[in-house]
Design an enzyme around this catalytic site. Structure first.
Site, PDB file in Angstrom:
ATOM      1  N   LYS A  56       0.805  -1.230   0.000  1.00  0.00           N
ATOM      2  CA  LYS A  56       0.000   0.000   0.000  1.00  0.00           C
ATOM      3  C   LYS A  56       0.841   1.285   0.000  1.00  0.00           C
ATOM      4  O   LYS A  56       0.444   2.284  -0.594  1.00  0.00           O
ATOM      5  CB  LYS A  56      -0.957   0.002   1.193  1.00  0.00           C
ATOM      6  CG  LYS A  56      -2.043  -1.066   1.091  1.00  0.00           C
ATOM      7  CD  LYS A  56      -2.996  -0.989   2.268  1.00  0.00           C
ATOM      8  CE  LYS A  56      -3.937  -2.181   2.263  1.00  0.00           C
ATOM      9  NZ  LYS A  56      -4.884  -2.136   3.382  1.00  0.00           N
TER      10      LYS A  56
ATOM     11  N   ASP B 264      -9.973   2.277   3.132  1.00  0.00           N
ATOM     12  CA  ASP B 264     -10.038   1.435   4.341  1.00  0.00           C
ATOM     13  C   ASP B 264     -10.763   2.135   5.490  1.00  0.00           C
ATOM     14  O   ASP B 264     -11.619   1.540   6.143  1.00  0.00           O
ATOM     15  CB  ASP B 264      -8.621   1.064   4.809  1.00  0.00           C
ATOM     16  CG  ASP B 264      -7.984   0.002   3.922  1.00  0.00           C
ATOM     17  OD1 ASP B 264      -8.721  -0.807   3.331  1.00  0.00           O
ATOM     18  OD2 ASP B 264      -6.744  -0.009   3.826  1.00  0.00           O
TER      19      ASP B 264
END
Ligand code: ATR
Length: 270
Positions: free
Chosen positions: A64, A101
């Protein structure tokens, strides 16, 4: 047909292809979505290769931060998170990096679990990438306080400093806090090793405190077992967050919001 993928290492057990297939069926969108294993030393090559034809990707552990560095532009959420879990190819071919997220977590808590965040006292366990990714959306929900608790307290202090312009955020070591809170969110990787962060059970007010583990597994996670044993009102795992962050990505790519409830129910059943 527009192509999408999730890239990670490992990736074989990812539920994202199933989730996006169910979203696509439900919304009548013609798209394909696959799981791609990137070598640990060549995420960039895998990403570039796929995006020759692909329209977007999800990115998972451990890429990420690299995805953040490779994106041409970032949403405000990704900018703050320092990590990207969703890339969309824009009209001019540049890559927009988002991080869904935290919005996924906030939506799961609010809409799937009915947990009131506004005015609540929240303890966020962990100060790694998973924790950093959710702080901004948690503060946006206007809690009374958000305390980041970490084994290495300096990392919690650093994070609190990075976000203290957004709301009441503080930092502490694992043993420092003993007063009960409304919500404990486990964003550590301790569950992976079958461990539970060494926090005081006094943080849980019996029958009141909600405990949330961002991890999920077919069995209750070690943290959620610990929380249940100490009287937590509810123990929630991260499956709902997974589905909600996927819905946010789907909406960014397709401009259509899928209904997450039937997809979450289908995953729970399987
Ligand atoms: P991620 O990107 O998943 O957040 P990370 O950046 O490696 O992964 O961070 C892992 C987090 O889990 C850290 O907050 C780590 O605490 P330290 O900063 O003190 O290392 C925490 N963690 C991992 N195992 C733990 C354990 N057994 N007990 C408590 N905290 C743990």
């Amino acid at each position: 047909m527009d192509r999408y993928a999730v890239i990670g290492n490992p990736i074989a057990h990812s539920k994202s292809p199933l989730i996006h297939r169910l979203f696509a069926e439900q919304t009548g969108q013609a798209l394909s979505y696959e799981a791609l294993l990137a070598p640990l030393d060549d995420f960039a090559g895998t990403l570039r290769g796929f995006l020759v034809a692909g329209r977007g990707v999800n990115v998972t552990v451990p890429f990420k931060e690299q995805a953040w560095a490779l994106a041409d532009a970032h949403t405000a959420a990704a900018e703050r998170a320092g990590a990207v879990n969703t890339i969309a190819v824009q009209g001019d071919g540049t890559l927009l990096g988002d991080n869904t997220d935290g919005r996924g977590l906030a939506r799961d808590l609010r809409f799937n679990s009915g947990v009131q965040l506004r005015g609540s006292r929240i303890l966020l366990l962990g100060a790694g990438g998973a924790s950093r990714g959710v702080i901004q959306p948690l503060l946006a929900a206007r809690p009374d306080q958000l305390c980041i608790v970490n084994r290495t307290v300096e990392k919690a202090e650093q994070l609190a400093m990075m976000f203290n312009d957004l709301g009441p955020v503080s930092a502490a070591g694992l043993h420092w806090v003993e007063e009960s809170v409304d919500l404990i969110i486990n964003a550590t990787s301790a569950s992976l090793g079958g461990e539970v962060p060494a926090i005081s059970p006094k943080l849980i007010r019996r029958g009141h405190t909600v405990c949330y583990d961002m991890m999920y597994a077919s069995e209750p996670t070690p943290f959620n077992r610990w929380a249940a044993a100490h009287g937590a009102a509810r123990c929630i795992d991260g499956l709902g967050m997974l589905v909600e962050q996927a819905a946010e990505a789907f909406e960014l790519w397709r401009g259509v919001r899928p209904d997450t409830a039937p997809v979450l129910a289908a995953l729970r059943q399987s």
